[in-house]
Design an enzyme around this catalytic site. Sequence first.
Site, short mmCIF file in Angstrom:
data_model
loop_
_atom_site.label_atom_id
_atom_site.label_comp_id
_atom_site.label_asym_id
_atom_site.label_seq_id
_atom_site.Cartn_x
_atom_site.Cartn_y
_atom_site.Cartn_z
N ASP A 21 1.04 -1.07 -0.06
CA ASP A 21 0.17 0.13 -0.06
C ASP A 21 0.95 1.38 0.05
O ASP A 21 2.19 1.08 -0.02
CB ASP A 21 -0.92 0.02 0.88
CG ASP A 21 -0.35 -0.13 2.44
OD1 ASP A 21 1.02 0.44 2.61
OD2 ASP A 21 -0.82 -0.49 3.61
N LEU A 22 0.18 2.30 0.17
CA LEU A 22 1.14 3.72 0.02
C LEU A 22 2.36 3.83 1.19
O LEU A 22 3.24 4.62 0.89
CB LEU A 22 -0.17 4.88 0.50
CG LEU A 22 -0.94 5.37 -0.65
CD1 LEU A 22 -1.81 6.31 -0.10
CD2 LEU A 22 0.44 5.88 -1.84
#
Length: 144
Positions: A21-22
Amino acid sequence: MTEGSPVPFRHARRVAFSETDLTGCLHFANLLRYFEEAEQALFRSLGIPMLWRRDDGVEQGWPRVSAACDLLLPIQLADELQIEVAIERLRPSSVMLQFTVFRREELVARGRLRLACIAARPGQPMRAAPIPEDMQQKFRALMA
Ligand SMILES: CC(C)(COP(=O)(O)OP(=O)(O)OC[C@H]1O[C@@H](n2cnc3c(N)ncnc32)[C@H](O)[C@@H]1OP(=O)(O)O)[C@@H](O)C(=O)NCCC(=O)NCCSC(=O)c1cc(O)c2ccccc2c1O
């Protein structure tokens, strides 16, 4: 490993960029995909198909009926994981798989998948069915 304890099946996996993810951590939903990959590798190694057709035309297979996971430490991009699979419980028409995920010696995640053994006639809903004896024996061998 102590005498008589189950022998886990091991599956190696490196975290890919597309699975993070980010924050650069493994997106949690991908852990279930890793469990499924390890489960498929286990079934292949045992020579147990995921779907088969009996001589009478009935299809049999292993739908998952329950899934759970615990994320214990952040798992990051490019981490090399060892996923251990053990047969936790074998019942007449279901099998519970237990997953333990290590990064080197460190325990980072764990979980469970329960698979029901089903039979389905064409056009009919699936119903639980007894696990064929030869498959039960293969699972039991991993529990010894
Ligand atoms: C799978 C079911 C049809 C079972 O329902 P049924 O009423 O026939 O039987 P039981 O309720 O007694 O369950 C059998 C067995 O499984 C255990 N169990 C069932 N549900 C759960 C649960 N939620 N949590 C924990 N355990 C559960 C139950 O205790 C019994 O174990 P024992 O051995 O102790 O008796 C029905 O549950 C159902 O339809 N569920 C939906 C499953 C689903 O949609 N899964 C996801 C995708 S479908 C899929 O993956 C799939 C795979 C295949 O290989 C197929 C092959 C051929 C046709 C279809 C397939 C398929 O759809």
